[in-house]
Design a protein around this motif. Structure first.
Motif, mmCIF file in Angstrom:
data_model
loop_
_atom_site.group_PDB
_atom_site.id
_atom_site.type_symbol
_atom_site.label_atom_id
_atom_site.label_comp_id
_atom_site.label_asym_id
_atom_site.label_seq_id
_atom_site.Cartn_x
_atom_site.Cartn_y
_atom_site.Cartn_z
ATOM 1 N N ALA A 1 0.680 -1.016 -0.153
ATOM 2 C CA ALA A 1 -0.158 0.089 -0.008
ATOM 3 C C ALA A 1 0.826 1.230 0.088
ATOM 4 O O ALA A 1 0.525 2.265 -0.891
ATOM 5 C CB ALA A 1 -0.999 0.016 1.250
ATOM 6 N N ASP A 2 1.742 1.260 0.818
ATOM 7 C CA ASP A 2 2.761 2.454 0.726
ATOM 8 C C ASP A 2 3.436 2.538 -0.740
ATOM 9 O O ASP A 2 3.757 3.617 -1.161
ATOM 10 C CB ASP A 2 3.954 2.338 1.909
ATOM 11 C CG ASP A 2 3.502 2.837 3.077
ATOM 12 O OD1 ASP A 2 2.338 3.268 3.404
ATOM 13 O OD2 ASP A 2 4.347 2.617 4.112
ATOM 14 N N ARG A 3 3.853 1.650 -1.289
ATOM 15 C CA ARG A 3 4.429 1.517 -2.576
ATOM 16 C C ARG A 3 3.563 2.049 -3.608
ATOM 17 O O ARG A 3 3.925 3.006 -4.466
ATOM 18 C CB ARG A 3 5.044 0.377 -3.021
ATOM 19 C CG ARG A 3 6.113 -0.354 -1.912
ATOM 20 C CD ARG A 3 6.695 -1.484 -2.465
ATOM 21 N NE ARG A 3 7.861 -2.107 -1.530
ATOM 22 C CZ ARG A 3 7.620 -3.093 -0.820
ATOM 23 N NH1 ARG A 3 6.376 -3.705 -0.499
ATOM 24 N NH2 ARG A 3 8.684 -3.194 0.069
ATOM 25 N N LEU A 4 2.202 1.734 -3.635
ATOM 26 C CA LEU A 4 1.388 2.142 -4.681
ATOM 27 C C LEU A 4 0.830 3.427 -4.287
ATOM 28 O O LEU A 4 0.223 4.099 -5.204
ATOM 29 C CB LEU A 4 0.380 1.116 -4.766
ATOM 30 C CG LEU A 4 0.796 -0.435 -5.353
ATOM 31 C CD1 LEU A 4 -0.155 -1.326 -5.614
ATOM 32 C CD2 LEU A 4 1.610 -0.169 -6.790
ATOM 33 N N LEU B 1 1.606 5.889 -1.953
ATOM 34 C CA LEU B 1 2.279 7.002 -1.293
ATOM 35 C C LEU B 1 3.585 7.087 -2.059
ATOM 36 O O LEU B 1 3.812 8.297 -2.626
ATOM 37 C CB LEU B 1 2.749 6.722 0.289
ATOM 38 C CG LEU B 1 3.744 7.535 0.932
ATOM 39 C CD1 LEU B 1 3.011 8.890 1.133
ATOM 40 C CD2 LEU B 1 3.824 7.137 2.312
ATOM 41 N N HIS B 2 4.583 6.314 -2.229
ATOM 42 C CA HIS B 2 5.934 6.468 -2.790
ATOM 43 C C HIS B 2 5.642 6.450 -4.398
ATOM 44 O O HIS B 2 6.050 7.576 -4.919
ATOM 45 C CB HIS B 2 6.720 5.335 -2.596
ATOM 46 C CG HIS B 2 7.282 5.322 -1.329
ATOM 47 N ND1 HIS B 2 8.434 4.755 -0.902
ATOM 48 C CD2 HIS B 2 6.980 5.632 -0.091
ATOM 49 C CE1 HIS B 2 8.697 4.856 0.376
ATOM 50 N NE2 HIS B 2 7.947 5.365 0.906
ATOM 51 N N GLY B 3 4.800 5.816 -4.979
ATOM 52 C CA GLY B 3 4.352 5.685 -6.364
ATOM 53 C C GLY B 3 3.906 7.106 -6.874
ATOM 54 O O GLY B 3 4.196 7.794 -7.601
ATOM 55 N N PRO B 4 2.799 7.537 -6.196
ATOM 56 C CA PRO B 4 2.162 8.988 -6.514
ATOM 57 C C PRO B 4 3.029 10.123 -6.476
ATOM 58 O O PRO B 4 3.202 10.829 -7.437
ATOM 59 C CB PRO B 4 0.903 8.986 -5.584
ATOM 60 C CG PRO B 4 0.523 7.841 -5.179
ATOM 61 C CD PRO B 4 2.091 6.971 -5.167
ATOM 62 N N ALA C 1 12.254 -2.646 -4.345
ATOM 63 C CA ALA C 1 13.278 -1.700 -4.432
ATOM 64 C C ALA C 1 12.962 -0.808 -5.522
ATOM 65 O O ALA C 1 13.309 0.255 -5.321
ATOM 66 C CB ALA C 1 14.496 -2.411 -4.767
ATOM 67 N N ALA C 2 12.253 -1.004 -6.533
ATOM 68 C CA ALA C 2 12.051 -0.130 -7.630
ATOM 69 C C ALA C 2 10.821 0.852 -7.090
ATOM 70 O O ALA C 2 10.847 2.004 -7.446
ATOM 71 C CB ALA C 2 11.456 -0.733 -8.645
ATOM 72 N N PHE C 3 9.860 0.265 -6.337
ATOM 73 C CA PHE C 3 8.807 1.166 -5.694
ATOM 74 C C PHE C 3 9.117 1.814 -4.361
ATOM 75 O O PHE C 3 8.606 2.729 -4.048
ATOM 76 C CB PHE C 3 7.630 0.354 -5.622
ATOM 77 C CG PHE C 3 6.781 0.521 -7.149
ATOM 78 C CD1 PHE C 3 5.944 1.157 -7.449
ATOM 79 C CD2 PHE C 3 7.328 -0.689 -8.042
ATOM 80 C CE1 PHE C 3 5.314 1.295 -8.824
ATOM 81 C CE2 PHE C 3 6.566 -0.366 -9.397
ATOM 82 C CZ PHE C 3 5.562 0.233 -9.465
ATOM 83 N N GLY C 4 9.784 1.272 -3.362
ATOM 84 C CA GLY C 4 10.119 1.734 -2.102
ATOM 85 C C GLY C 4 11.115 2.280 -1.715
ATOM 86 O O GLY C 4 11.182 2.793 -0.767
#
Length: 266
Positions: A145-148, A150-153, A263-266
């Protein structure tokens, strides 16, 4: 222990979370006004009045729909129970609030044809997003959820604004009377794109949300190529694009096989 389970909420957390949700809605309204021409001229019309050799094809700006949707999901999630008191939101929340105000301001100022002021605002927006992304990088994602959400947006947004700031600088130059095409404009445009690609590739190697950041930069650079600018600009944009893609691939391959997506998203 995960901070998802240890997040006492303070009144200031609720104020910050509410401000981010309101700011996100504000920029959606501003985007609608600026895109439709309901306030001043539409953003697209103002841009076309000051064309440059690094102008993306108009269809590329459809990425704003994805960015706004992702930011809205981020804003809604961070007001939900268990979220407002998390350290990651305390570290980034007010920076993201500032980004919503700056983005809304940029849209309205640009639509009012105050192009120079708009460039100042978008530079400030880029700085704010860079700080937010750096702070996210210091707070590793705690799950998908954090990756998609928070970090992603934030990374997707920062990547697009990175290139938009460069395009805006060229637009501002044309507005002030500099040639938007021709030999000098072509050389400067090509050089700026090469520098932009080098910086973006460096960001990809060390930031949170590496893939979303790289994807939006590649989207923007590809849109410049599709616009069919002079050959040196096309070559520079493609070199920059390849550099960013290569950095993203290296980032993924450098991580253990089981954790490459993380690693790529977080």
């Amino acid at each position: 222990m995960s901070t998802l389970l240890a997040a006492p909420v303070r009144p200031a957390d609720r104020v910050r979370s509410g401000a981010l949700l309101l700011g996100t809605l504000l920029q959606l309204v501003a985007g609608g006004l600026g895109g439709s021409g309901a306030f001043g001229l539409s953003v697209g019309v103002v841009a076309q009045q000051n064309t440059t050799v690094v102008m993306p094809v108009p269809a590329a700006f459809s990425i704003w729909g994805l960015i706004y949707a992702a930011l809205l999901l981020l804003a809604v999630r961070q007001v939900l129970p268990g979220q407002p008191g998390r350290p990651v939101h305390r570290a980034t929340g007010w920076w993201l609030v500032a980004s919503t105000v700056l983005n809304a301001g940029w849209i309205l100022v640009f639509s009012a044809q105050a192009v120079v002021l708009a460039q100042v605002v978008i530079v400030a927006l880029l700085v704010v997003l860079a700080v937010a992304l750096a702070r996210l990088t210091a707070h590793p994602a705690e799950g998908v959820a954090d990756r998609l959400l928070l970090h992603g947006p934030v990374a997707l947004y920062a990547g697009w604004v990175s290139v938009a700031t460069v395009v805006g600088a060229a637009t501002t130059g044309t507005f002030l009377g500099a040639p938007g095409a021709g030999g000098v404009a072509t050389v400067l445009g090509a050089l700026v794109l090469l520098v932009t690609g080098a910086i973006a590739a460096g960001v990809v190697t060390r930031t949170a949300g590496a893939l979303p950041y790289a994807a939006s930069v590649v989207w923007a650079l590809g849109a410049i190529v599709v616009m069919a600018p002079p050959l040196p600009v096309v070559v520079a944009a493609l070199v920059a694009l390849v550099a960013v893609v290569a950095a993203a691939v290296r980032r993924v391959l450098a991580a253990p096989h089981s954790g490459r997506v993380a690693a790529a998203f977080g």
